[in-house]
Design an enzyme around this catalytic site. Structure first.
Site, PDB file in Angstrom:
ATOM      1  N   GLU A  60       0.807  -1.220   0.000  1.00 25.22           N
ATOM      2  CA  GLU A  60       0.000   0.000   0.000  1.00 25.22           C
ATOM      3  C   GLU A  60       0.839   1.268   0.000  1.00 25.22           C
ATOM      4  OE1 GLU A  60      -0.740  -2.619   1.842  1.00 25.22           O
ATOM      5  OE2 GLU A  60      -2.821  -3.147   1.398  1.00 25.22           O
ATOM      6  N   HIS A 129      -9.591  -4.443  11.022  1.00 28.69           N
ATOM      7  CA  HIS A 129     -10.249  -4.319   9.720  1.00 28.69           C
ATOM      8  C   HIS A 129     -11.514  -3.457   9.772  1.00 28.69           C
ATOM      9  CE1 HIS A 129      -7.516  -7.459   8.554  1.00 28.69           C
ATOM     10  NE2 HIS A 129      -8.089  -7.666   7.385  1.00 28.69           N
TER      11      HIS A 129
END
Ligand SMILES: Cc1ncc(C[n+]2csc(CCOP(=O)(O)OP(=O)(O)O)c2C)c(N)n1
Ligand SMILES: [Mg+2]
Lengths: 324, 356
Positions: A60, A129
């Protein structure tokens, strides 16, 4: 008007913008050959090919930073984060580079990137998450933040976000991807910074964003049906820029405000709105501004308990009743 | 850096020579326990008894069982979200693991972590981490802590083949080598990161582990289907950590039979049915270990049936245990956030900590 899912609405926006502007490119993990982890980009790679829709490794910091760099050169990358939760790994790129490159170059460089993906709790995937970073990112002058609640809004806002010349953090919700709304066939865009009055009312203003706006709508129905209270629901849609006028307008009309968000309370988006109301609507208020946020802890996994961690319509009803 | 040269006949490596028949049977039992635990979990997941994700380890059992079997009292383990196998291998009970999957208060993390976040620090097991690569600096930290305290131990840090592309892994490798830290990075190369094959995600000449060479770190590759080889090669890394306080990157070839998670319904699109079948038939670590032990005369078919049945029963009982356990209370949502608040120390009673 066609009834389509939130997911399809996003996909249509992406497809239309890819066709409209050759600088639009979609990058992210599993967006191409796998059709997207949540199937938002389904079919786009087949249709537009490797150059326009491209899978990245699980890097990322590198690929978000790459998108930012490419946007400085005039590309319009639309970066998918499989979850906004994974933005933490790319935080420096988003905050220091996307957020500040324009400022630090004295306006010489701009950064027309969109970073999009789901940012929500409520799906039992645990604390790592389930982040909702809209408040954190809206804290960075230079970044824009958008949280659509419906398919209609998702499509119109995504198209505006892609055409916008500043970095836009676009936050979706996995719990909404499969939900359907009416969306016109003909092209439309929704400007960033314009809230949407999703229900008119006279007694109290429910102000929310993202999925919490839908919770507010359900609460408004319950309030009308069971308590004869007429609630107005304002969906912010865009967090930064923020439609302050719309917020003040509804509160000046109903004189009561309950703010709802799925984010954690400390310095949440609604803290900013409370401050706005204090400063500019103090004399219009008949009651203190109340807030409902997620229960202030990391997201718990346990499915039967996590539902209670996020605001539910009944929580909103109870809070509203406490005002009357 | 030279690739470590190890004798090709791994059964005869010293660490395997010293095994008693009961040790070999124990490894078989542990692999069977992981498999049956996960098959039971899959069934319950499909029946809607859990939420979130369920990443199955089935097919990779020899990696966790083989490496963990070498651990001494100062060796530690940390891994990613595909963590059930390591958890059972370090000695966590099926009950606490299954209850965690069910989100019950009797779970190893009291129902707070779920499938991806199992922990048992009392067993030197530090999780269970959901963010890809996020555990790699933590593994380094365990190694740093061991060295700081002057303990002869190592941190076994497991990661996937996709996780090698996270930047923090390379920052960790540099530190590990620069500061001589006893960490063993074990890349469980199951050839896919979600729907992306190794070739589509990573640039390399011969393997992923050779990236370690750039950091002057010793590395090796290993055929994960053979428990003897896993043990032999992991022991070399552990010896290096214990004896020289040096890191290792060990890449173990393995394979997962199920999708990335149970939600990955499309896993037969990015890889063929034949490929999966080939691994199950010819490379299954349990099947191969069983055959090996039969040949060695350590195992009989009857004994195998007995072990198989016992772990199946244990798994079924853990489902019942999880089913009957209570869910966490509403109040527990804000417990375990701050140590000081939980213990109601002076620090925990000073200032406001929660804001609802
Ligand atoms: C920083 C980050 N990015 C993306 C993800 C989503 N994700 C979870 S697992 C995974 C694939 C990882 O593959 P690999 O490292 O090979 O491990 P395996 O699943 O094969 O065990 C991805 C992309 C994540 N959890 N964290
Ligand atoms: Mg993998």
């Amino acid at each position: 008007m066609a009834l389509i899912t939130y997911r399809e609405a996003l996909r249509h926006a992406l497809a239309e913008e890819i066709q409209r502007d050759e600088n639009v490119v979609i990058l992210g993990e599993e967006v191409a050959e796998y059709d997207g982890a949540y199937k938002v980009t389904e079919g786009l790679w087949k249709k537009f090919g490797d150059k326009r829709v491209c899978d990245t490794p699980i890097s990322e910091a590198a690929f978000i930073g790459m998108g930012i760099g490419a946007s400085m050169l005039g590309l319009r990358p639309v970066m998918e984060l499989m979850f906004w939760s994974f933005a933490t790994v790319a935080w420096d790129q988003i905050v220091n580079n996307a957020g500040f490159v324009r400022y630090m170059s004295g306006g010489l460089i701009n950064c027309p990137i969109v970073i999009r993906g789901p940012a929500n709790g409520g799906t039992n995937v645990g604390a790592t998450h389930s982040h909702t970073p809209e408040n954190m990112l809206a804290n960075i002058p230079g970044l824009k933040v958008v949280c659509p609640a419906t398919a209609y809004d998702a499509k119109g806002l995504l198209k505006s976000a892609i055409r916008d010349n500043d970095p836009v953090m676009f936050m979706e919700n996995t719990l909404l991807y499969g939900e359907k709304w009416e969306v016109p066939e003909e092209e439309y865009v929704i400007p960033l910074g314009v809230a949407d009055l999703k229900r008119e009312g006279t007694d109290v203003s429910l102000i929310a964003h993202g999925r919490a706006a839908l919770t507010a709508l359900k609460a408004a129905e319950l309030l009308a049906a069971e308590h004869d209270i007429s609630a107005e629901v304002l969906d912010l849609r865009s967090i930064r820029p923020l439609d302050e006028e719309a917020i003040l307008r509804t509160v000046r009309k109903t004189h009561r405000a309950v703010l709802i968000e799925e984010n954690k309370p400390f310095c949440g988006v609604d803290a900013q709105i409370s401050s706005l109301l204090m400063e500019k609507a103090f004399d219009d208020l008949d009651a203190p501004v109340l807030r409902i946020s997620a229960i202030d802890a990391p997201a718990i996994y346990s499915p039967k308990v996590e539902v209670k961690q996020l605001p539910r319509p009944t929580d909103v009803v109870a809070k509203v009743l406490s005002l009357f | 850096m030279e690739q470590t040269v190890t004798a090709p006949d791994f059964a005869s490596s010293p660490i395997n020579q010293s095994l008693r028949p009961e040790d070999k049977l124990r490894f078989l039992r542990e692999m069977l326990r992981i498999r049956h635990f996960e098959q039971a979990a899959l069934k319950q997941y499909s029946a809607g008894k859990m939420g979130g994700f369920l990443h199955l380890y089935i097919g990779q059992e020899s990696v966790a069982v083989g490496t963990v079997s070498l651990m001494g009292s100062h060796d530690h383990v940390i891994t990613a979200y595909r963590d059930h196998g390591h958890a059972l291998a370090v000695g966590m009970s099926m009950n606490e693991c299954m209850a965690e999957l069910f989100g019950k208060v009797t779970g190893c993390s009291k129902g707070k972590g779920g499938s991806m976040h199992f922990f048992a620090p009392d067993k030197n097991y530090w999780g269970g981490h959901g963010i890809v690569g996020g555990q790699t600096p933590l593994g380094l930290g365990l190694a740093y802590g061991l060295k700081y305290k002057g303990l002869k131990g190592a941190a076994l840090c497991f990661m996937g083949d996709g996780a090698v592309n996270q930047g923090c892994f390379y920052e960790s490798l540099n530190l590990a080598s620069l500061w001589d830290l006893p960490v063993v990075y074990i890349i469980e190369n199951n050839q896919y990161s979600m729907g992306t094959s190794l070739e589509r995600s990573s640039a390399f000449r011969t393997c992923l582990a050779e990236r370690a060479a750039g950091f002057a770190i010793d590395w090796d590759t290993c055929n994960g289907e053979d428990l003897y080889e896993v043990r032999a090669k992991a022991q070399v890394a552990l010896d290096r950590a214990h004896g020289q306080s040096r890191p290792t990157v060990l890449e173990i070839e393995t394979y997962r039979y199920y999708g990335h998670s149970v939600a990955d319904a499309k896993h037969k699109i990015y890889r063929s049915e034949e490929e999966i079948e080939r691994y199950k038939q010819d490379h299954d670590p349990i099947r191969l270990w069983k055959a090996r032990l039969l040949t060695e005369g350590v195992l009989t078919e009857e004994k195998y049936e007995e072990l198989d049945q016992a772990s199946r029963t244990e798994a079924n009982e853990s489902v019942q245990f999880a089913e009957e356990s209570p869910i966490p209370s509403d109040e527990s949502i804000t417990e375990d956030v701050y140590f000081e608040v939980d213990r109601q120390t002076t620090a925990g009673r000073t200032g406001r900590h929660f804001f609802n």
